[in-house]
Design an enzyme around this catalytic site. Sequence first.
Site, PDB file in Angstrom:
ATOM      1  N   HIS A 257       0.833  -1.201   0.000  1.00 26.15           N
ATOM      2  CA  HIS A 257       0.000   0.000   0.000  1.00 26.15           C
ATOM      3  C   HIS A 257       0.865   1.248   0.000  1.00 26.15           C
ATOM      4  CE1 HIS A 257       0.167   1.218   4.343  1.00 26.15           C
ATOM      5  NE2 HIS A 257       0.287  -0.078   4.587  1.00 26.15           N
TER       6      HIS A 257
ATOM      7  N   GLU B 100      -5.327   1.511   2.041  1.00 30.66           N
ATOM      8  CA  GLU B 100      -5.202   0.302   2.861  1.00 30.66           C
ATOM      9  C   GLU B 100      -5.440   0.623   4.327  1.00 30.66           C
ATOM     10  OE1 GLU B 100      -3.065  -2.544   5.547  1.00 30.66           O
ATOM     11  OE2 GLU B 100      -2.782  -0.396   5.274  1.00 30.66           O
ATOM     12  N   GLU B 101      -4.997   1.802   4.753  1.00 27.59           N
ATOM     13  CA  GLU B 101      -5.123   2.165   6.160  1.00 27.59           C
ATOM     14  C   GLU B 101      -6.582   2.374   6.577  1.00 27.59           C
ATOM     15  OE1 GLU B 101      -2.870   1.787   8.152  1.00 27.59           O
ATOM     16  OE2 GLU B 101      -0.913   2.250   7.292  1.00 27.59           O
TER      17      GLU B 101
ATOM     18  N   HIS C   2       2.508   4.291  12.925  1.00 30.02           N
ATOM     19  CA  HIS C   2       1.364   5.208  12.944  1.00 30.02           C
ATOM     20  C   HIS C   2       1.623   6.460  13.785  1.00 30.02           C
ATOM     21  CE1 HIS C   2      -1.976   2.197  11.487  1.00 30.02           C
ATOM     22  NE2 HIS C   2      -0.912   2.254  10.685  1.00 30.02           N
TER      23      HIS C   2
END
Length: 461
Positions: free
Chosen positions: A240, A286-287, A417
């Site tokens: 991603h 994707e996240e 993150h």
Amino acid sequence: MWLARLLAGSTRGGDAWRHLRVLDRIATRNGGVRAAGTPGFEASARYAAKVLTAAGYRVHQQQVPYTDFRVDAESATVTAPAARQVRALVMRWSPVTPPGGLDAHLVVPRATTGDAAGCSAADYDGLPVAGSIVLVARGSCGYTAQQRVAAELGARAMLIYLSTPSPNNIYRLHAFNPQAFTIPVASVRQAEAEQLAQEASQHQVRLRLDLRGHEVAAVTTNLIAETRGGDDRTVMAGAHLDSVTEAPGINDNAAAAAALMATALRLAPHQDEVRHKVRFALWGAEELIDIGSNYYVRTLPAAERAKIALYLNFELIAAPNGVRFVLDGDASEQPPGTPPGPAGSQVAEKVFKDYFDHAGLPYESHDLRAVGSDHEPFVAAGIPVGGLNGGVLGVKTAAQAARFGGTAGQLYDPCYHQPCDTIGNLDRRALGENVPAIAWALGRFALDVSDLPAGAREQRP
């Protein structure tokens, strides 16, 4: 095997590093973010498309419609005994607070067994839950269940934190089943949560929460590039391209995207020599839970899905305290009852393990379903999968530190993150070891998929 040897021998971590420097600069110029729906992602996609088109690939930018959650307000203010701000991240898709927010006293459940605090109504016995804001650590039962317990006891909102060796980290969470959530939920830092819990044990703490967001229609991009040559047996490799909205996403997941671009450039002069078509995918969103890859697989006609011989996925391959995890295609090294991947997945697993054995590099097996990522739609479609990842929120054990180096008792990637997931977060040694392995696998399968099943069969739950 000539192509595998050629690609593995010529594709280096430094090749990926050149693309990573560009993606890191893109993040810096766009507020430290490359998330879907932001200028940082759009610039990343333009750069990758330019690189792959210039190399002679057939590049298609697939537009992917989706529904996003736009944050309008996310604040937590301690109003008593002493006023101060607490950083809060509203949970995507959770209910919102009333206009103007809500003010309530804080309640912290008692731990009854291990990490299960807040998983049972008994954890709140004797506590004034009705009308409160509940503060919990993410428990073994999952935050959906913790929210349900608190809501059924009359709580008005919930604050949640992840207990990790990096207590100043904060992670935005998702309501995977929004219908199961009936009260607003936000995440806070562990360090701040522990301070609040300590204060609440001594006197009443009151908080004002303003947690609001709304749905918006959005479009992201899947970048698909494939070789000119090759028959209909298609080998896919993907990673991603987006970050979360709180981070630049250089280990997660620009490192893997850069590795695929580096491999694609080394393969480019041999596009007409491959026996099977090679298709690279850089996924969008994707996240936001595999939106790009889900859309791609879902919209492919059945006959086209059946042509995909294998999908390889790569995540966090340069984690600074990572472990080299090889996806376990046959679940042979997982707990009893763990389902295997689609038939043929064990072939991809063996190719990676054989490579690392020959190179003298350590690895561990990893359950296909332990890390949510873009291989999941392919698993559901019955397409064989494989790949590598460097670890997500796990904590490195002493045994892993002895085998892989790094620090036991710390996260595989303390910047996962987080705003610190910049190019300075990467382990260049891990990148240099993993990039040739990716190139080897793609070169091998570009010439030979004879040990893979002929067509996909949808996996039933």
